[in-house]
Structures are given as C-alpha cells and as structure tokens.
Write a protein that holds these residues in place. Structure first.
Motif, PDB file in Angstrom:
ATOM      1  N   HIS A  79       0.857  -1.193   0.066  1.00  0.00           N
ATOM      2  CA  HIS A  79       0.018  -0.079   0.070  1.00  0.00           C
ATOM      3  C   HIS A  79       0.881   1.278   0.026  1.00  0.00           C
ATOM      4  CE1 HIS A  79      -3.601  -2.202   2.333  1.00  0.00           C
ATOM      5  NE2 HIS A  79      -3.316  -2.729   0.562  1.00  0.00           N
ATOM      6  N   ALA A  80       2.091   1.351   0.850  1.00  0.00           N
ATOM      7  CA  ALA A  80       2.880   2.370   0.668  1.00  0.00           C
ATOM      8  C   ALA A  80       3.343   2.569  -0.287  1.00  0.00           C
ATOM      9  CB  ALA A  80       4.014   2.195   1.998  1.00  0.00           C
ATOM     10  N   LYS A  81       3.895   1.370  -1.205  1.00  0.00           N
ATOM     11  CA  LYS A  81       4.515   1.660  -2.419  1.00  0.00           C
ATOM     12  C   LYS A  81       3.675   2.436  -3.424  1.00  0.00           C
ATOM     13  CE  LYS A  81       7.618  -1.121  -4.990  1.00  0.00           C
ATOM     14  NZ  LYS A  81       7.800  -2.553  -5.467  1.00  0.00           N
ATOM     15  N   ARG A  82       2.428   2.031  -3.356  1.00  0.00           N
ATOM     16  CA  ARG A  82       1.256   2.274  -4.384  1.00  0.00           C
ATOM     17  C   ARG A  82       1.285   3.946  -3.951  1.00  0.00           C
ATOM     18  NH1 ARG A  82      -3.847   0.635  -6.894  1.00  0.00           N
ATOM     19  NH2 ARG A  82      -4.186   2.086  -8.674  1.00  0.00           N
ATOM     20  N   VAL A  83       1.181   4.151  -3.029  1.00  0.00           N
ATOM     21  CA  VAL A  83       0.755   5.784  -2.664  1.00  0.00           C
ATOM     22  C   VAL A  83       2.096   6.516  -3.268  1.00  0.00           C
ATOM     23  CG1 VAL A  83       0.780   7.397  -0.774  1.00  0.00           C
ATOM     24  CG2 VAL A  83      -0.731   5.147  -0.570  1.00  0.00           C
ATOM     25  N   LEU A  84       3.077   6.009  -3.078  1.00  0.00           N
ATOM     26  CA  LEU A  84       4.425   6.684  -3.374  1.00  0.00           C
ATOM     27  C   LEU A  84       4.614   6.816  -5.135  1.00  0.00           C
ATOM     28  CD1 LEU A  84       6.953   6.002  -0.556  1.00  0.00           C
ATOM     29  CD2 LEU A  84       5.417   7.735  -0.761  1.00  0.00           C
ATOM     30  N   PHE A  85       4.343   5.446  -5.644  1.00  0.00           N
ATOM     31  CA  PHE A  85       4.389   5.517  -7.021  1.00  0.00           C
ATOM     32  C   PHE A  85       3.250   6.083  -7.949  1.00  0.00           C
ATOM     33  CE2 PHE A  85       7.830   2.400  -6.459  1.00  0.00           C
ATOM     34  CZ  PHE A  85       8.441   2.579  -7.711  1.00  0.00           C
ATOM     35  N   VAL A 103      20.025  -0.870   8.788  1.00  0.00           N
ATOM     36  CA  VAL A 103      19.615   0.370   9.543  1.00  0.00           C
ATOM     37  C   VAL A 103      18.474   1.166   9.020  1.00  0.00           C
ATOM     38  CG1 VAL A 103      20.377   2.250  10.801  1.00  0.00           C
ATOM     39  CG2 VAL A 103      21.582   0.307  10.943  1.00  0.00           C
ATOM     40  N   LEU A 104      18.547   1.344   7.785  1.00  0.00           N
ATOM     41  CA  LEU A 104      17.645   2.240   7.112  1.00  0.00           C
ATOM     42  C   LEU A 104      16.092   1.320   6.889  1.00  0.00           C
ATOM     43  CD1 LEU A 104      19.724   3.592   4.091  1.00  0.00           C
ATOM     44  CD2 LEU A 104      18.293   4.864   5.520  1.00  0.00           C
ATOM     45  N   ARG A 105      16.251   0.080   6.810  1.00  0.00           N
ATOM     46  CA  ARG A 105      14.934  -0.577   7.006  1.00  0.00           C
ATOM     47  C   ARG A 105      14.507  -0.860   8.362  1.00  0.00           C
ATOM     48  NH1 ARG A 105      13.006  -5.448   8.490  1.00  0.00           N
ATOM     49  NH2 ARG A 105      14.868  -6.186   9.574  1.00  0.00           N
ATOM     50  N   TYR A 106      15.386  -0.951   9.191  1.00  0.00           N
ATOM     51  CA  TYR A 106      15.006  -1.372  10.749  1.00  0.00           C
ATOM     52  C   TYR A 106      14.714  -0.442  11.594  1.00  0.00           C
ATOM     53  CZ  TYR A 106      15.025  -4.125  14.944  1.00  0.00           C
ATOM     54  OH  TYR A 106      14.954  -4.716  16.155  1.00  0.00           O
ATOM     55  N   ARG A 107      15.499   0.931  11.636  1.00  0.00           N
ATOM     56  CA  ARG A 107      15.310   1.740  12.321  1.00  0.00           C
ATOM     57  C   ARG A 107      15.311   3.215  11.865  1.00  0.00           C
ATOM     58  NH1 ARG A 107      15.627   2.258  17.713  1.00  0.00           N
ATOM     59  NH2 ARG A 107      15.809  -0.087  18.385  1.00  0.00           N
ATOM     60  N   PHE A 108      14.163   3.295  11.097  1.00  0.00           N
ATOM     61  CA  PHE A 108      13.973   4.648  10.492  1.00  0.00           C
ATOM     62  C   PHE A 108      12.397   5.056  10.407  1.00  0.00           C
ATOM     63  CE2 PHE A 108      15.492   8.353   8.014  1.00  0.00           C
ATOM     64  CZ  PHE A 108      16.654   8.442   8.413  1.00  0.00           C
ATOM     65  N   PRO A 109      11.903   5.385  11.361  1.00  0.00           N
ATOM     66  CA  PRO A 109      10.409   5.532  11.587  1.00  0.00           C
ATOM     67  C   PRO A 109       9.901   6.867  10.914  1.00  0.00           C
ATOM     68  CG  PRO A 109      11.430   6.036  13.487  1.00  0.00           C
ATOM     69  CD  PRO A 109      12.476   5.790  12.833  1.00  0.00           C
ATOM     70  N   ALA A 110       9.779   6.862   9.553  1.00  0.00           N
ATOM     71  CA  ALA A 110       9.481   7.856   8.882  1.00  0.00           C
ATOM     72  C   ALA A 110       8.025   7.732   8.283  1.00  0.00           C
ATOM     73  CB  ALA A 110      10.414   8.147   7.913  1.00  0.00           C
ATOM     74  N   ASN A 152       8.540  -1.120   6.198  1.00  0.00           N
ATOM     75  CA  ASN A 152       9.590  -1.757   6.224  1.00  0.00           C
ATOM     76  C   ASN A 152       9.839  -2.902   7.072  1.00  0.00           C
ATOM     77  OD1 ASN A 152      10.740   0.051   4.293  1.00  0.00           O
ATOM     78  ND2 ASN A 152      11.792   1.302   5.770  1.00  0.00           N
ATOM     79  N   ARG A 153       8.786  -2.979   7.945  1.00  0.00           N
ATOM     80  CA  ARG A 153       8.863  -4.292   8.783  1.00  0.00           C
ATOM     81  C   ARG A 153       7.765  -5.092   8.374  1.00  0.00           C
ATOM     82  NH1 ARG A 153      11.149  -3.436  14.623  1.00  0.00           N
ATOM     83  NH2 ARG A 153      12.952  -2.208  14.318  1.00  0.00           N
ATOM     84  N   ASP A 154       7.249  -5.166   7.128  1.00  0.00           N
ATOM     85  CA  ASP A 154       6.274  -5.948   6.749  1.00  0.00           C
ATOM     86  C   ASP A 154       6.642  -7.304   6.526  1.00  0.00           C
ATOM     87  OD1 ASP A 154       4.081  -7.077   5.345  1.00  0.00           O
ATOM     88  OD2 ASP A 154       3.536  -5.408   4.433  1.00  0.00           O
ATOM     89  N   GLU A 155       5.978  -8.301   6.960  1.00  0.00           N
ATOM     90  CA  GLU A 155       6.590  -9.761   6.802  1.00  0.00           C
ATOM     91  C   GLU A 155       6.437 -10.403   5.466  1.00  0.00           C
ATOM     92  OE1 GLU A 155       7.896 -12.236   8.757  1.00  0.00           O
ATOM     93  OE2 GLU A 155       8.258 -11.063  10.322  1.00  0.00           O
ATOM     94  N   HIS A 168      13.789  -1.803   1.253  1.00  0.00           N
ATOM     95  CA  HIS A 168      13.091  -0.722   1.954  1.00  0.00           C
ATOM     96  C   HIS A 168      12.712   0.663   1.378  1.00  0.00           C
ATOM     97  CE1 HIS A 168      16.518   2.242   2.355  1.00  0.00           C
ATOM     98  NE2 HIS A 168      17.254   1.153   2.294  1.00  0.00           N
ATOM     99  N   LEU A 169      11.737   1.353   2.109  1.00  0.00           N
ATOM    100  CA  LEU A 169      11.287   2.671   1.437  1.00  0.00           C
ATOM    101  C   LEU A 169      11.742   3.738   2.211  1.00  0.00           C
ATOM    102  CD1 LEU A 169       7.614   1.431   1.079  1.00  0.00           C
ATOM    103  CD2 LEU A 169       9.262   1.412  -0.835  1.00  0.00           C
ATOM    104  N   ALA A 170      12.926   3.758   2.921  1.00  0.00           N
ATOM    105  CA  ALA A 170      13.265   4.806   3.783  1.00  0.00           C
ATOM    106  C   ALA A 170      13.537   6.097   2.973  1.00  0.00           C
ATOM    107  CB  ALA A 170      14.540   4.364   4.756  1.00  0.00           C
ATOM    108  N   PHE A 171      13.986   5.669   1.921  1.00  0.00           N
ATOM    109  CA  PHE A 171      14.438   6.944   1.002  1.00  0.00           C
ATOM    110  C   PHE A 171      13.201   7.239  -0.004  1.00  0.00           C
ATOM    111  CE2 PHE A 171      18.850   5.484   1.289  1.00  0.00           C
ATOM    112  CZ  PHE A 171      19.201   6.758   1.938  1.00  0.00           C
TER     113      PHE A 171
END
Ligand code: HEM
Length: 403
Positions: free
Chosen positions: A51-57, A278-285, A316-319, A338-341
């Motif tokens: 869903h997040a990817k769709r919103v961004l694309f 780290v970008l995947r795991y610990r970037f609460p954006a 970024n933590r979606d199983e 990951h979608l941190a960028f």
C-alpha cells in the motif's frame, strides 16, 4: 494549524520511549488496522508495504501538490520547488537538482567526504568515550552539504541551528510559538544565503549553488529567491536525515545486534549491508500525499482532497516482504527494498550521497577503533530529542577501544 498533520496525534504514542520504539504500534496497525482513517487529523493511514509503495508510485491517484503536510518546514511555494509537484511538471524541477547528484559528481566528492571524516575521527583519538552524535553524526552531514553547496563550512553550527528549528515538529499546544520561530528562522536563513548567491552569480564556482544559478527552468534562469529556497531545501534535507542514519547505525550495532561491530572489523565489505539494514529497521518515517480523485482502493473509499499518510517505518517491517522482519540482520537478502528513501518519482535525490557518507564514516571508524561499547548506566530516554522524522538521539556517548 489546519495545514499541518500532527504525526504524534495519529499514533497517540506519548512517551519518549514509545516514540523512539514505535515498532509494536506499527505491528498492531499492520495486523489489525492496515488502512485506517484518523478522524481527528482527518487523514488516511496505510501501514503495509504494498500500500505504501502504491501511494508513493501512483502520482495520478496520490498527488504531492498538497495544502496540508506532515513536513514541519514552512512551505516554500515557488515554481522550482521539487517537493510539492507531480509529474510532468515535477520532472523539470527535479532535473535542476539531479544534475548536481550524478554518479560522476559523487565520485568527485568522495575524497572531500573522506577528508571530513578523517578530521572528525582524528579529534576522537586518545579518548575512552566519544559522543557519536555530537562528534560525528551531526557535523559530518552539515559540513558535507555546506561544502557541496558552496556555503562556508565554518558556518555549520549556525546552519545546523537553523535547520533544527525548521525541522522541529509542531506540537498541538505550542503551535503558534513554534510557527513563529520557524518563520523567523526562514527569514534569517534567507538573509544569510542571499549575499552568498549574489556573489556566486558574479563569480560562479564549482558548487551546487553556482550550478543552480546557471540552470534553466522552461527557458528561464532561476531568480535569487528561487536559488536561495532550493539551497535551504538541500541544506535541510541533507542534514537531519543523515544525522539520524549515522546515529542509528551506532545504536543498532550496540543495542539491536551487539557483536556485529566485530563482524565488520573482520569483513569491512559488510558495511554497506549494515547501512541498508539500519535504514530498513530503524527509520520511523512517514510520507504524505493528497487523494487526487474519488477512488475505491485498499478496500476503502477515499475522497478527492483527503490526505493519506504512508507509514514507511511500518512498511519496512512488513513480513510479506522481509522474512523475520522484526529481527535486525545485516545478512538479510533484499534489505535494500526498504522505503526509507521513498519510492517512485520523488525517490530521494540525496540517497547515494547519504549512503556514501554513512559507508565512508563507518568503514573509517571500524579501521581506527578495535571495539565499541555502551557506557555504564546508558539510558536512551535521557538522550532523545524530538525530530520531524521521528524521535532521534541528541547525544550518544560510546566507549571506544583503539585499534
Ligand atoms: C538517510 C538520509 C536520507 C533519508 C532517509 C532521506 C529520505 C527522503 C525521502 C523519504 C524522500 C521522499 C519524500 C517524498 O516522497 O515526499 C526524500 C526526498 C528528497 N531528498 Fe532525501 N533523504 C536523505 C538524505 C538526503 C540528502 C543527503 C539529500 C541532499 C543533499 C536529500 C535530498 C532530497 C531531495 C532533493 C528530495 C526530493 C526529491 C523529489 O521530490 O523529487 N536527501 N528524501
């Protein structure tokens, strides 16, 4: 206030500890309310990766031309602003900046980044404890971006001071005070940059501000104000986020997976994988868009004009994308997904620069120091600061052992 989306009012995470570790809330939302309308803030929220990817694309459905935003930096609406626009207009604006961030330029900047890192790490020598945030994670990105833009790096504390205020999150109860401080800061920052831009117009140099002065948008050069606003945008964008990445890399090495530092010492080619994890795991954006037309999507009906927030840190933590997503694992295949960028048309232009800074900093650090450790009695909550992109560390004392 109606123009701002208050992120913490959606998550209802009040304590510093909870804001620093929003991951249990992310999980709960992914599992129980993956598409959720917050009536108080009046925004849709999505937490799943797809869903997040769709919103961004999908810029036709989810527009970046918006009247409200999570971004706490005062709006700068001008014809060259890369952020609040959609393709095809956005492509022209982005091209102005993209010229500065080519792989060739990045290669040329490498020795300059290395020299700044060397200087910062040399200042740490002979000590048992260093402050990773104050001595590395803050000064490195601000010095690099100031140098690349062609702004005197001796002014880096002042630039950092201003960009901290611009990125300060809005709080419900102190909204007007914060807005006033930001407006004043914007004025001061512009006043500082104007003469620098005017000077470069007369005597162009080899830097990004000079490139912007000479660039054309629809057959016209940018005026001084547009160059100044783009300069402030880059000075801000390149700063807080990269500081957070560098700080979190050390936090993850010490808290999320103690022992990983020794693994890096044995094989430094693993450094880029650590940066990516780290970008995947610990970037609460989180990133916002506006619904551009009435639509049935993600099992709900969204109305034209409503806002949508894509919770990147949750995605970024979606199983469904990352096996054992709640584990920190530098050997994870595909952690770079990951979608941190961000993703899609607005994908971070500075991502290669941020990665380069992080990888050079950590590789050089690992060569110089045999090991690192938490200082006795370290309590993370005593070291947290509010930040627009989530809670971040304002200081991080770390024990170091010389190699
Ligand atoms: C770890 C560091 C960084 C992170 C996590 C980050 C994150 C992001 C994200 C998520 C976006 C997309 C926003 C959206 O879709 O609305 C973005 C865009 C952008 N970033 Fe970064 N960023 C970082 C570093 C940098 C640096 C170092 C620079 C430049 C000096 C930079 C410049 C930009 C620019 C210009 C855009 C706008 C691109 C566009 O709208 O087309 N960023 N960044």
């Amino acid at each position: 206030m109606e123009k701002t989306i208050l992120q913490h009012e959606i998550s209802k995470l009040r304590s510093r500890q909870a804001q620093w570790e929003p991951f249990a809330w992310y999980k709960e939302m992914r599992e129980n309310s993956p598409v959720y309308y917050d009536t108080e803030q009046g925004v849709w929220n999505v937490f799943l990766y797809e869903h997040a990817k769709r919103v961004l694309f999908d810029h036709q459905l989810f527009s970046n031309k918006k009247e409200r935003s999570l971004i706490p930096v005062p709006r700068n609406d001008n014809r060259s602003n890369v952020n609040s626009s959609d393709p095809p207009e956005h492509r022209k604006r982005r091209a102005l900046l993209a010229k500065a961030f080519t792989p060739r330029n990045l290669k040329e900047w490498e020795p300059r980044i290395q020299a700044i890192v060397d200087e910062l790490l040399t200042d740490m020598e002979g000590r048992e404890t260093v402050d990773i945030v104050k001595e590395l994670a803050i000064p490195l990105p601000v010095t690099v971006i100031a140098e690349l833009l062609g702004v005197p790096s001796k002014d880096r504390s002042q630039i950092k001071f201003w960009s901290d205020i611009l990125f300060l999150p809005y709080a419900k109860d102190a909204y007007h005070d914060i807005a006033e401080r930001k407006a004043q800061t914007m004025e001061d920052f512009c006043e500082y940059l104007y003469p620098i831009v005017q000077e470069k117009r007369k005597h162009p140099a080899d830097d990004i501000l000079s490139d912007l002065i000479q660039a054309e948008l629809e057959g016209e050069r940018l005026n001084d104000k547009e160059v100044v606003l783009n300069g402030i945008g880059l000075l801000g964008a390149g700063n807080e986020t990269t500081t957070m990445l560098l700080s979190n890399m050390f936090y993850s090495m010490l808290v999320d997976q103690p022992g990983v530092y020794r693994e890096l010492r044995a094989d430094m080619s693993l450094v880029p994988q650590l940066t990516e994890e780290v970008l995947r795991y610990r970037f609460p954006a989180a990133i916002d868009r506006k619904v551009a037309q009435d639509t049935d999507i993600f099992g709900h009906t969204m109305k034209k004009g409503q806002m949508v927030v894509a919770w990147i840190g949750a995605a970024n933590r979606d199983e469904s994308q990352f096996h054992d997503a709640e584990e920190f694992d530098i050997h994870r295949p595909g952690n770079h997904k990951h979608l941190a960028f961000g993703a899609g048309p607005h994908f971070c232009l500075g991502a290669p620069l941020a990665r380069k800074e992080a990888n050079i900093a950590l590789t050089t650090f690992v060569k110089r120091f045999a090991d690192i450790g938490l200082v006795e009695g370290f309590e993370v909550t005593e070291h947290l600061v509010d930040s627009a992109v989530g809670q971040s560390l304002k200081s991080f004392p770390v024990r170091v052992e010389r190699a």
